[in-house]
Motif scaffolding. Structure first.
Motif, PDB file in Angstrom:
ATOM      1  N   ILE A 377       0.851  -1.198   0.000  1.00 25.40           N
ATOM      2  CA  ILE A 377       0.000   0.000   0.000  1.00 25.40           C
ATOM      3  C   ILE A 377       0.883   1.243   0.000  1.00 25.40           C
ATOM      4  CG2 ILE A 377      -1.666   1.349   1.353  1.00 25.40           C
ATOM      5  CD1 ILE A 377      -2.811  -1.255   2.348  1.00 25.40           C
ATOM      6  N   SER A 378       0.539   2.164  -0.881  1.00 27.65           N
ATOM      7  CA  SER A 378       1.229   3.458  -0.924  1.00 27.65           C
ATOM      8  C   SER A 378       0.230   4.604  -0.830  1.00 27.65           C
ATOM      9  CB  SER A 378       2.043   3.567  -2.225  1.00 27.65           C
ATOM     10  OG  SER A 378       1.179   3.431  -3.336  1.00 27.65           O
ATOM     11  N   ASP A 379      -1.031   4.281  -0.744  1.00 25.74           N
ATOM     12  CA  ASP A 379      -2.080   5.298  -0.678  1.00 25.74           C
ATOM     13  C   ASP A 379      -2.245   5.765   0.781  1.00 25.74           C
ATOM     14  OD1 ASP A 379      -4.392   6.833  -0.664  1.00 25.74           O
ATOM     15  OD2 ASP A 379      -5.393   5.602  -2.175  1.00 25.74           O
ATOM     16  N   ARG A 381      -4.572   7.492   2.147  1.00 25.48           N
ATOM     17  CA  ARG A 381      -5.916   7.304   2.713  1.00 25.48           C
ATOM     18  C   ARG A 381      -6.100   5.883   3.232  1.00 25.48           C
ATOM     19  NH1 ARG A 381      -9.503   9.198  -2.193  1.00 25.48           N
ATOM     20  NH2 ARG A 381      -7.832   8.014  -3.188  1.00 25.48           N
ATOM     21  N   LEU A 382      -5.591   4.895   2.501  1.00 21.95           N
ATOM     22  CA  LEU A 382      -5.680   3.513   2.971  1.00 21.95           C
ATOM     23  C   LEU A 382      -4.849   3.295   4.230  1.00 21.95           C
ATOM     24  CD1 LEU A 382      -5.556   1.506  -0.374  1.00 21.95           C
ATOM     25  CD2 LEU A 382      -7.491   1.766   1.180  1.00 21.95           C
ATOM     26  N   TYR A 433       5.545   9.451   3.468  1.00 20.72           N
ATOM     27  CA  TYR A 433       4.717   9.925   2.359  1.00 20.72           C
ATOM     28  C   TYR A 433       4.397  11.404   2.499  1.00 20.72           C
ATOM     29  CZ  TYR A 433       4.051   5.112   0.808  1.00 20.72           C
ATOM     30  OH  TYR A 433       4.259   3.841   0.349  1.00 20.72           O
TER      31      TYR A 433
END
Length: 446
Positions: A377-379, A381-382, A433
């Motif tokens: 996962i790089s999002d 929001r997730l 991030y």
């Protein structure tokens, strides 16, 4: 001169005031003393006469400690009512005349004999011959009346047809139409002696006395002694008269103090009183075949039986000895029940711990899945969603562990450590991030 007269008058006034104060103080002291109230029967009867003898003896023994009050009543029935109400301390009762419920016995007194008194010219041989005729049974509330009605019932006589049946028996002397009476009393009754002394009356036997006694537990077959009553024609009866008797007792209310009972017992068994009342029985109520069935006052029980407390203990031990097999079985049953309850409690606790451990394992597996997914996962929001899920699972883990007392359990600690590591990983990823996003924004702006 006037001054001296005034001074003399003042002295007399002071003396009068002081004397009045002393009298008031003495009266108040007398009013503050406790009383011993004794219910007897009507004046002229032996219950009342004996009450006066007892009053004198109590005053001799107790001195000024108590006010002694002798109460004239209708008799045994009235006395039993007064005792139950607590209106008197003690009362004289004929045990065959009244219910003894909620009344305790202090001491036996004397025998009350049933006297069937008829006129000397009577040819009657049975009570049944007086049905429908003037015949006295006794005043309402008296033991005389209760005993007489019991006899009438036994001989199937309708006493309602007997005119004047509720009069006092001494009315025989005033009304020649009255043919007789039944008087159940002691042999020293003054009024009965007055009636028999006239020579106008004789005693009729109670037959069959043994049948009546068999059917009435508080009565016994008995004999009126020959010549016991003086009369103008010589002692009567000429021969012993078969009859029935019951026992007169001194009974106590429930509220009487132990100290009062002790003083009354001392008076009843004094040589002075017994010389005045020779009819008093020398009977131990703890061994008498009838009195032992009645409720004896605890002080009286100890007075007549010094081993009273020891007897209770020995009886209790004997009872335990006879029931030892049942007691052992009962104890084994209790042990089995305790073991069963303890086993169930332990099983329930183990089941709860297993359930909690399973829930913690399930949470741990969910956390491992999140940890595996994080790598891909790089999002942002997730990442924030997973961060919230981890915190939620951590909170749930703490609540589950506290409910089962598993705060030191290895599974719990492993889950908490996994939550902390995942939170730290997600937090680091978010910082990285966020820094990249900030750097790109700065570069684009330049």
């Amino acid at each position: 001169m006037n001054w001296y007269r005034f001074k003399e008058a003042l002295n007399w006034i002071v003396i009068g005031v002081v004397a009045t104060a002393i009298l008031l103080w003495a009266w108040q002291q007398d009013q503050d003393k406790e009383s011993i109230v004794i219910a007897t029967a009507s004046k002229g009867g032996y219950y009342f006469e004996f009450g006066k003898h007892l009053e004198a003896e109590l005053k001799r023994i107790a001195g000024d400690r108590y006010n002694i009050e002798i109460l004239a009543t209708s008799g045994s029935v009235n006395n039993s009512e007064l005792l139950r109400k607590g209106a008197v301390d003690v009362g004289i009762l004929a045990i065959g005349s009244v219910s003894l419920h909620n009344i305790s016995i202090v001491a036996p007194l004397w025998k009350d004999y049933s006297h069937i008194v008829v006129r000397t010219d009577s040819n009657a041989t049975s009570l049944q011959e007086f049905e429908g005729k003037p015949f006295i049974l006794g005043v309402q509330g008296s033991g005389y009346r209760t005993q007489a009605k019991q006899l009438m019932d036994f001989f199937s006589v309708d006493d309602d047809t007997m005119l004047g049946n509720d009069l006092y028996f001494k009315e025989l002397l005033n009304n020649t139409e009255i043919e007789g009476t039944i008087v159940t009393t002691g042999l020293l009754n003054p009024d009965l002696r007055d009636v028999l002394f006239t020579g106008q009356f004789k005693l009729m036997p109670v037959t069959p006395a043994e049948g009546f006694a068999f059917n009435h537990i508080f009565h016994s077959q008995d004999l009126i002694p020959a010549g016991v009553y003086p009369s103008i024609n010589g002692p009567i009866p000429a021969v012993t008269v078969p009859t029935i008797s019951t026992m007169a007792v001194m009974a106590a209310s429930r509220d009487i103090s132990d100290e009062k009972v002790k003083i009354i017992l001392q008076a009843l068994n004094s040589s002075d009183l017994r010389s005045k009342a020779p009819v008093l029985l020398d009977v131990n109520p703890t061994s008498d075949r009838i009195l032992r069935l009645l409720q004896l006052h605890p002080v009286s029980a100890q007075y007549y039986d010094p081993n009273f407390g020891l007897n209770i203990f020995s009886d209790a031990m004997a009872t335990l000895e006879s029931l030892k097999e049942i007691i052992v079985l009962f104890l084994l049953l209790i042990v089995a029940l305790i073991y069963k309850l303890r086993t169930n409690r332990v099983r329930k606790a183990v089941n709860q711990q297993n359930r909690i451990a399973n829930e913690l394992f399930a949470i741990f597996e969910d956390l491992l899945k999140i940890e595996h997914t994080l790598k891909e996962i790089s999002d942002i929001r997730l990442l924030r969603q997973y961060e919230y899920q981890v915190l939620k699972q951590k909170k749930r883990t703490v609540e589950i562990a506290k409910s089962g007392g598993l705060e030191t359990n290895d599974v719990y600690l492993s889950v908490i450590n996994e939550c902390n590591e995942l939170s730290a990983q997600i937090s680091n990823r978010l910082q990285i991030y966020q820094q990249k996003a900030l750097s790109q924004a700065t570069h684009t702006g330049a």
